[in-house]
Motif scaffolding. Sequence first.
Motif, short mmCIF file in Angstrom:
data_model
loop_
_atom_site.label_atom_id
_atom_site.label_comp_id
_atom_site.label_asym_id
_atom_site.label_seq_id
_atom_site.Cartn_x
_atom_site.Cartn_y
_atom_site.Cartn_z
N VAL A 22 0.85 -1.20 0.00
CA VAL A 22 0.00 0.00 0.00
C VAL A 22 0.88 1.25 0.00
O VAL A 22 1.86 1.33 0.76
N PRO A 23 0.60 2.22 -0.86
CA PRO A 23 1.35 3.49 -0.80
C PRO A 23 1.10 4.17 0.54
O PRO A 23 0.13 3.86 1.23
N SER A 24 1.98 5.13 0.89
CA SER A 24 1.85 5.74 2.22
C SER A 24 0.80 6.85 2.25
O SER A 24 0.97 7.85 2.95
N VAL A 25 -0.25 6.67 1.50
CA VAL A 25 -1.35 7.65 1.43
C VAL A 25 -2.67 6.94 1.23
O VAL A 25 -2.71 5.75 0.92
N ASN A 26 -3.75 7.71 1.29
CA ASN A 26 -5.09 7.25 0.94
C ASN A 26 -5.04 6.72 -0.50
O ASN A 26 -4.32 7.25 -1.34
N THR A 27 -5.81 5.68 -0.79
CA THR A 27 -5.53 4.89 -1.99
C THR A 27 -6.36 5.20 -3.23
O THR A 27 -6.24 4.51 -4.24
N HIS A 28 -7.20 6.23 -3.17
CA HIS A 28 -8.02 6.52 -4.35
C HIS A 28 -7.17 7.00 -5.53
O HIS A 28 -7.25 6.42 -6.63
N ALA A 29 -6.36 8.04 -5.33
CA ALA A 29 -5.53 8.54 -6.44
C ALA A 29 -4.63 7.42 -6.99
O ALA A 29 -4.54 7.26 -8.22
N PRO A 30 -4.00 6.61 -6.12
CA PRO A 30 -3.21 5.49 -6.67
C PRO A 30 -4.06 4.52 -7.50
O PRO A 30 -3.59 4.00 -8.52
N ALA A 31 -5.32 4.28 -7.10
CA ALA A 31 -6.16 3.35 -7.87
C ALA A 31 -6.55 3.96 -9.22
O ALA A 31 -6.62 3.25 -10.23
N VAL A 32 -6.78 5.26 -9.25
CA VAL A 32 -7.06 5.94 -10.52
C VAL A 32 -5.84 5.80 -11.43
O VAL A 32 -5.96 5.51 -12.63
N MET A 33 -4.66 5.98 -10.85
CA MET A 33 -3.43 5.82 -11.63
C MET A 33 -3.32 4.41 -12.20
O MET A 33 -2.91 4.22 -13.36
N VAL A 34 -3.70 3.40 -11.41
CA VAL A 34 -3.67 2.02 -11.90
C VAL A 34 -4.58 1.90 -13.13
O VAL A 34 -4.23 1.24 -14.12
N GLY A 35 -5.73 2.57 -13.08
CA GLY A 35 -6.64 2.56 -14.24
C GLY A 35 -5.98 3.18 -15.46
O GLY A 35 -6.08 2.65 -16.58
N GLU A 36 -5.30 4.30 -15.27
CA GLU A 36 -4.61 4.96 -16.39
C GLU A 36 -3.53 4.06 -16.98
O GLU A 36 -3.39 3.92 -18.19
N LYS A 37 -2.77 3.45 -16.09
CA LYS A 37 -1.67 2.58 -16.53
C LYS A 37 -2.24 1.37 -17.29
O LYS A 37 -1.71 0.97 -18.33
N ALA A 38 -3.32 0.81 -16.75
CA ALA A 38 -3.94 -0.36 -17.41
C ALA A 38 -4.41 0.02 -18.81
O ALA A 38 -4.26 -0.77 -19.76
N ALA A 39 -4.97 1.22 -18.94
CA ALA A 39 -5.43 1.64 -20.27
C ALA A 39 -4.26 1.69 -21.24
O ALA A 39 -4.36 1.22 -22.38
N ASP A 40 -3.13 2.25 -20.81
CA ASP A 40 -1.94 2.28 -21.67
C ASP A 40 -1.51 0.87 -22.05
O ASP A 40 -1.15 0.59 -23.20
N LEU A 41 -1.54 -0.03 -21.07
CA LEU A 41 -1.09 -1.40 -21.34
C LEU A 41 -2.04 -2.09 -22.32
O LEU A 41 -1.62 -2.84 -23.20
N LEU A 42 -3.33 -1.85 -22.17
CA LEU A 42 -4.31 -2.46 -23.08
C LEU A 42 -4.18 -1.90 -24.49
O LEU A 42 -4.31 -2.63 -25.47
N LEU A 43 -3.92 -0.60 -24.56
CA LEU A 43 -3.94 0.05 -25.87
C LEU A 43 -2.61 -0.04 -26.59
O LEU A 43 -2.55 0.08 -27.81
N GLY A 44 -1.53 -0.21 -25.83
CA GLY A 44 -0.22 -0.30 -26.47
C GLY A 44 0.31 1.08 -26.80
O GLY A 44 -0.42 2.07 -26.78
N ASP A 45 1.58 1.14 -27.16
CA ASP A 45 2.24 2.43 -27.35
C ASP A 45 1.58 3.33 -28.37
O ASP A 45 1.44 4.52 -28.17
N LYS A 46 1.15 2.74 -29.49
CA LYS A 46 0.72 3.64 -30.56
C LYS A 46 -0.59 4.37 -30.25
O LYS A 46 -0.88 5.39 -30.85
N LEU A 47 -1.32 3.86 -29.28
CA LEU A 47 -2.58 4.52 -28.95
C LEU A 47 -2.52 5.24 -27.62
O LEU A 47 -3.54 5.57 -27.04
N ARG A 48 -1.32 5.49 -27.12
CA ARG A 48 -1.23 6.14 -25.81
C ARG A 48 -2.07 7.42 -25.79
O ARG A 48 -2.10 8.17 -26.75
#
Length: 520
Positions: free
Chosen positions: A485-511
Amino acid sequence: MKERDEFDYIVVGTGSAGSVIARRLVDAGVGDILVVEAGGSDRGVESLSDPGSWRTLWGGPYDWNYKTTPQRGLQGRELSLPRGKVLGGSSSVNGMIYVRGHRRDYDAWEFDGCYGWGWDSVFPLFLRSERHLLGETPWHGAAGPLSVTPVSRDNPVSQAFIEGAKAIGIPENFDFNGETMEGAGTVDLTVGSGRRASTSRAFLWPVLDSPRLTLLTGTRVESLVLEGGRCVGVRLVDESGGSRTVRARREVVLSAGVVESPAILLRSGIGPERELTRLGIDVEADSPGVGENLHDHALAPVLFGSPEPLPSPGGNMMDTVLFWRSHEQMAVPDLQPILLHFIKPVDGYPVPEFGFTIGAGIMRPKSRGRITLRSADLSDPPVIDPAYLTQRYDVEAMMSAVEIALAIAGTGAFEPLKASLVAPAEPGLSRAELERYVRQTCITYHHQVGTCRMGSDDASVVDPELRVRGVEGVRVADASIMPAVPSVNTHAPAVMVGEKAADLLLGDKLRISATSEYTA
Ligand SMILES: Cc1cc2nc3c(=O)[nH]c(=O)nc-3n(C[C@H](O)[C@H](O)[C@H](O)COP(=O)(O)OP(=O)(O)OC[C@H]3O[C@@H](n4cnc5c(N)ncnc54)[C@H](O)[C@@H]3O)c2cc1C
């Protein structure tokens, strides 16, 4: 009309991470997206929109209403664990505090094998989501969909908290998402134009009419459909108990949160072999880490009374915190005492008519528990054991957090408010008395993570690209993948996980570009 039964992507859950993923996939135009949410719609529900109403949501119709097992570290107490069951998930019922964490939180993930998740990789993703009220700076984004608003610090109780912290050597901090997160100050909130900026409102609402998006609410994913080691769809159950299968041409993404993502994997036969055999579930992949590594932030309330009502700051009513270290040589803060502008009753102590609470929170717990299924039956609630305060370090850290709260009060900063300590009743408790107090009063800080741990080792549930080990075609993307767990409340980190997952799903060319067509 016959219901559609095949889509390109299926996203399960619309919480902090799921709504982001759904939105990014829709924007990228990569096919048709099915989004499945067990809860109902949040649209037009005032209590889900009003930032001051969040405490009324616990235990209600928008809450999964989980309970822990009796906690051996907490004198056998069972704790309630609220989790959002509605569009927006826990982002629709949470306290709206927006903090990203320490760069070392993420560098430690990467150091442990989560390649591509170090601070330099994830920081731009935080900025991409953000629409900060004060505009773009090196530390804040202003073009994303998620409204973030700083809180003013003119409330006298907040000021007393910050002044008291300064008096014991903790510096004032004007932006916990800036240069440093250490110190005392007021937080940023996911609020825009006076309304809760849940991820559904920010990311999902603007695309609900898109022909690329199909949203099913009131529909629960029971399990994955697996064929020849590949996930090809999900099994749905609606509120009347009717079930059907929908297929995914490309991928399924589980964003069902820290309890349900591992539960779905287990019901699908992905988990520890012995556990699955015990439950009578056919083993599709022996994955020993599923449901393990559950951990949470925790806090012990320190309660103060006052002879008359104190000025209310409005908003989320818990807008002032401090981040500090339990040991001066620690590399990152591990404590987060938080000022609650309301009374959090403490069992065994009087409840004052007026007053406030300091939640003595710990941020880097070492205790690890687990989630498992009671049975293969979908209606049976899972067995949730966060194992609070089962590691000595956590008990010591929590006692330090209580001591900081008492020290702040001891500076006299609260004297103009005529505040007096209610619980614990005496400031000078022995360590043994203090330990008894924290075990007797500790509650969840609502930041459970880790049950589908990401890593590069065989025991991790997902790899650093969030792909579930042992099967193809399915990823997990939510707070459950966080290895620590990051040393903070976890909502912003979970939103970041969503952003990262989208990049991973879409691949580089669709970043995705930072500029968004829509805003909340
Ligand atoms: C009461 C409370 C207060 C909090 N306060 C704060 C705070 O102030 N600041 C902060 O940073 N963090 C806070 N948090 C923590 C933060 O909100 C969570 O860590 C974060 O929202 C988790 O995001 P997630 O995407 O992992 O899961 P969630 O947001 O919980 O989303 C999971 C979604 O999946 C759905 N779902 C689950 N199972 C299924 C299924 N089988 N089929 C279909 N859908 C399913 C759920 O209904 C839910 O919508 C709080 C949490 C709570 C509960």
